[in-house]
Enzyme design. Structure first.
Site, PDB file in Angstrom:
ATOM      1  N   GLU A  99      -5.734   4.756  13.747  1.00  0.00           N
ATOM      2  CA  GLU A  99      -6.729   3.871  14.355  1.00  0.00           C
ATOM      3  C   GLU A  99      -7.414   4.469  15.573  1.00  0.00           C
ATOM      4  O   GLU A  99      -8.400   3.903  16.065  1.00  0.00           O
ATOM      5  CB  GLU A  99      -6.097   2.521  14.729  1.00  0.00           C
ATOM      6  CG  GLU A  99      -5.111   2.561  15.876  1.00  0.00           C
ATOM      7  CD  GLU A  99      -3.688   2.872  15.478  1.00  0.00           C
ATOM      8  OE1 GLU A  99      -2.788   2.697  16.319  1.00  0.00           O
ATOM      9  OE2 GLU A  99      -3.468   3.292  14.312  1.00  0.00           O
ATOM     10  N   TYR A 141      -0.949   4.254  10.763  1.00  0.00           N
ATOM     11  CA  TYR A 141      -1.377   3.238  11.722  1.00  0.00           C
ATOM     12  C   TYR A 141      -0.184   2.933  12.618  1.00  0.00           C
ATOM     13  O   TYR A 141       0.902   2.603  12.123  1.00  0.00           O
ATOM     14  CB  TYR A 141      -1.813   1.956  10.999  1.00  0.00           C
ATOM     15  CG  TYR A 141      -3.108   2.075  10.267  1.00  0.00           C
ATOM     16  CD1 TYR A 141      -4.297   2.344  10.943  1.00  0.00           C
ATOM     17  CD2 TYR A 141      -3.172   1.913   8.882  1.00  0.00           C
ATOM     18  CE1 TYR A 141      -5.504   2.449  10.259  1.00  0.00           C
ATOM     19  CE2 TYR A 141      -4.372   2.014   8.189  1.00  0.00           C
ATOM     20  CZ  TYR A 141      -5.528   2.289   8.890  1.00  0.00           C
ATOM     21  OH  TYR A 141      -6.717   2.398   8.222  1.00  0.00           O
ATOM     22  N   ASP A 198      -2.736  -6.920  15.306  1.00  0.00           N
ATOM     23  CA  ASP A 198      -2.094  -5.612  15.329  1.00  0.00           C
ATOM     24  C   ASP A 198      -2.101  -5.010  16.730  1.00  0.00           C
ATOM     25  O   ASP A 198      -1.213  -4.231  17.087  1.00  0.00           O
ATOM     26  CB  ASP A 198      -2.813  -4.644  14.378  1.00  0.00           C
ATOM     27  CG  ASP A 198      -2.314  -4.753  12.947  1.00  0.00           C
ATOM     28  OD1 ASP A 198      -1.100  -4.878  12.764  1.00  0.00           O
ATOM     29  OD2 ASP A 198      -3.130  -4.706  12.022  1.00  0.00           O
ATOM     30  N   VAL A 222      -7.495 -11.363  13.564  1.00  0.00           N
ATOM     31  CA  VAL A 222      -7.409 -10.042  12.932  1.00  0.00           C
ATOM     32  C   VAL A 222      -6.959  -8.994  13.951  1.00  0.00           C
ATOM     33  O   VAL A 222      -6.430  -7.952  13.586  1.00  0.00           O
ATOM     34  CB  VAL A 222      -8.764  -9.643  12.314  1.00  0.00           C
ATOM     35  CG1 VAL A 222      -8.662  -8.335  11.550  1.00  0.00           C
ATOM     36  CG2 VAL A 222      -9.264 -10.743  11.366  1.00  0.00           C
ATOM     37  N   ARG A 273       0.840  -1.197   0.000  1.00  0.00           N
ATOM     38  CA  ARG A 273       0.000   0.000   0.000  1.00  0.00           C
ATOM     39  C   ARG A 273       0.881   1.256   0.000  1.00  0.00           C
ATOM     40  O   ARG A 273       2.073   1.190   0.300  1.00  0.00           O
ATOM     41  CB  ARG A 273      -0.905   0.009   1.228  1.00  0.00           C
ATOM     42  CG  ARG A 273      -2.015  -1.008   1.220  1.00  0.00           C
ATOM     43  CD  ARG A 273      -2.758  -1.060   2.546  1.00  0.00           C
ATOM     44  NE  ARG A 273      -1.971  -1.663   3.611  1.00  0.00           N
ATOM     45  CZ  ARG A 273      -2.393  -1.846   4.855  1.00  0.00           C
ATOM     46  NH1 ARG A 273      -3.610  -1.419   5.194  1.00  0.00           N
ATOM     47  NH2 ARG A 273      -1.621  -2.418   5.760  1.00  0.00           N
ATOM     48  N   HIS A 325      -0.624   1.396  16.300  1.00  0.00           N
ATOM     49  CA  HIS A 325      -0.886   0.242  17.170  1.00  0.00           C
ATOM     50  C   HIS A 325       0.135   0.169  18.312  1.00  0.00           C
ATOM     51  O   HIS A 325       0.778  -0.859  18.536  1.00  0.00           O
ATOM     52  CB  HIS A 325      -0.887  -1.048  16.345  1.00  0.00           C
ATOM     53  CG  HIS A 325      -1.919  -1.065  15.264  1.00  0.00           C
ATOM     54  ND1 HIS A 325      -3.276  -1.106  15.530  1.00  0.00           N
ATOM     55  CD2 HIS A 325      -1.804  -1.022  13.905  1.00  0.00           C
ATOM     56  CE1 HIS A 325      -3.947  -1.102  14.391  1.00  0.00           C
ATOM     57  NE2 HIS A 325      -3.089  -1.048  13.391  1.00  0.00           N
ATOM     58  N   LYS A 357       1.726   1.827   7.427  1.00  0.00           N
ATOM     59  CA  LYS A 357       2.060   1.059   8.634  1.00  0.00           C
ATOM     60  C   LYS A 357       3.062   1.806   9.513  1.00  0.00           C
ATOM     61  O   LYS A 357       3.724   2.751   9.076  1.00  0.00           O
ATOM     62  CB  LYS A 357       2.623  -0.307   8.254  1.00  0.00           C
ATOM     63  CG  LYS A 357       1.593  -1.230   7.631  1.00  0.00           C
ATOM     64  CD  LYS A 357       0.389  -1.457   8.525  1.00  0.00           C
ATOM     65  CE  LYS A 357       0.710  -2.278   9.750  1.00  0.00           C
ATOM     66  NZ  LYS A 357      -0.486  -2.466  10.629  1.00  0.00           N
ATOM     67  N   ASN A 383      -0.683  -7.233   8.744  1.00  0.00           N
ATOM     68  CA  ASN A 383      -1.079  -6.214   7.757  1.00  0.00           C
ATOM     69  C   ASN A 383      -1.857  -6.881   6.624  1.00  0.00           C
ATOM     70  O   ASN A 383      -1.486  -6.813   5.450  1.00  0.00           O
ATOM     71  CB  ASN A 383       0.137  -5.443   7.216  1.00  0.00           C
ATOM     72  CG  ASN A 383       1.180  -6.331   6.551  1.00  0.00           C
ATOM     73  OD1 ASN A 383       1.375  -7.469   6.936  1.00  0.00           O
ATOM     74  ND2 ASN A 383       1.857  -5.803   5.547  1.00  0.00           N
TER      75      ASN A 383
END
Length: 377
Positions: A118, A94, A270, A267, A15, A96, A75, A300
């Site tokens: 997030e 993102y 993260d 899922v 991405r 996390h 990321k 990811n």
């Protein structure tokens, strides 16, 4: 403002934070955008497209990090990227952090202004920058789970939807939020036997009204959850607490009692994962066996469909990137409480209480750092 877009370097992460169209919008507002050479290639965007829309192409990540006032990424920065960050630089990605003490400490030490996608809260509540990737991950979780159940992947050899005369796989989805809802949609579409578990009765009622008898719903009491998990062929971990480490809903003892060669797709990895036996994996090596259960814990997941994910992400993030660039970081954070909710580290302090609590660190309210007077009692 000078905005930098480095190439993502996390394993199989293709991405990119801005498309050429997004660059055009920012350039039209007189901002300078510096894109690392090849940053968009994995999502199908050539350097010449970025140039045509007003970007400047940098030959190295070092140049992007050195010149940018604000870095927009997908990321979290990896260790060698964090080493290039400098005091006062804005990082919007993102992050996390609740499951990553090393990253949190380094962002604070380098006095970076780190805003986590997030954790940004929308005008109507919800998490608008997390939602599009949660939609992608929720849908992908069922695809990944179906593959994990194939014998070639070490699974039970069960077809998710079965065939006439043969029962479908039993799929249990932990959490009825954005990830869970999208997983339910895909699993029911493939004619699996689907159960969703959540602690919010309103969520269960909404899903039950939508899917009727095609979906089983259970309240997340301990006994009901354990029985459903032990009877499942595939378990999807889809729980989230904003900014915090994911709660551990399934312990190792429960995993050990699951059906041999059943599968879990966590899922929530993260944010540390909601299954005790989960550990992060990569697209290059996505699964492992623990207690004879196939675990898929790619941190990811949407990176595997980078073009779809890039467009979906930019649709959500571009208005916030534009606000930060137009107003300046300080004024943008002061004027938008929802954006301010995403501020995780600033001036050497952890500003997100859920991150601080998860990591056992001190916490400084963002309003204090930004000089915003508290509301009168």
């Amino acid at each position: 403002m000078r905005i930098g877009v480095p190439k993502e370097i996390k394993n199989e992460e293709h991405r990119v934070a801005l498309t050429p169209g997004g660059v055009s919008e920012l350039a039209r507002r007189s901002h300078e955008i510096i894109v690392e050479r090849g940053a968009g290639a994995g999502a199908g965007f050539a350097d010449r497209e970025y140039l045509a829309h007003g970007a400047r192409i940098a030959d190295s990540a070092e140049e992007v990090f050195d010149r940018a006032e604000m870095l927009v990424k997908v990321k979290e920065p990896q260790a060698n990227e964090r080493a290039r960050l400098r005091s006062g630089q804005v990082l919007f990605a993102y992050l996390h952090l609740a499951a990553d003490a090393a990253q949190t400490e380094e962002l604070a030490t380098r006095r970076v202004t780190a805003i986590a996608y997030e954790s940004v809260v929308g005008p109507k509540g919800g998490l608008p920058l997390l939602a599009p990737m949660s939609q992608v991950a929720g849908r992908m979780s069922i695809q990944a789970g179906a593959r994990c159940l194939e014998s070639a992947a070490g699974g039970r050899g069960v077809l998710l939807g079965g065939v006439p005369g043969v029962a479908p796989a039993k799929v249990v989805i932990l959490g009825g939020g954005v990830v869970g809802r999208n997983a339910v949609q895909m699993a029911i579409g493939l004619r699996a036997d689907v159960t969703v578990i959540d602690r919010d009765v309103d969520v269960l009622e909404e899903l039950s009204s939508r899917y009727g008898s095609a979906l089983h719903t259970l309240h997340a009491s301990g006994g009901a959850l354990e029985q459903a998990v032990l009877d499942a062929d595939l378990v999807i971990g889809a729980v989230l607490i904003r900014g915090a480490r994911a709660p551990r809903l399934i312990n190792a003892e429960m995993v050990e009692k699951m059906r041999p060669r059943s599968a879990v797709v966590d899922v929530a990895i993260d944010q540390g994962g909601c299954i005790e036996t989960s550990r992060p994996t990569t697209h290059a090596d996505p699964t492992y066996l623990a207690h004879d259960v196939v675990h898929y814990c790619v941190a990811n997941m949407p990176g595997a469909v980078p073009r779809t994910s890039t467009f979906a992400l930019e649709h959500a993030t571009l208005p916030y990137i534009t606000t930060l660039a137009d107003l300046g970081t300080g004024e943008a954070l002061r004027s938008d409480a929802g954006l301010r909710a995403g501020l995780s580290v600033c001036r050497g302090e952890v500003t997100e209480p859920a991150v601080a609590e998860s990591l056992g660190l001190g916490h400084t309210p963002p309003e204090q750092i930004l000089g915003i007077a508290p509301c009168a009692a």
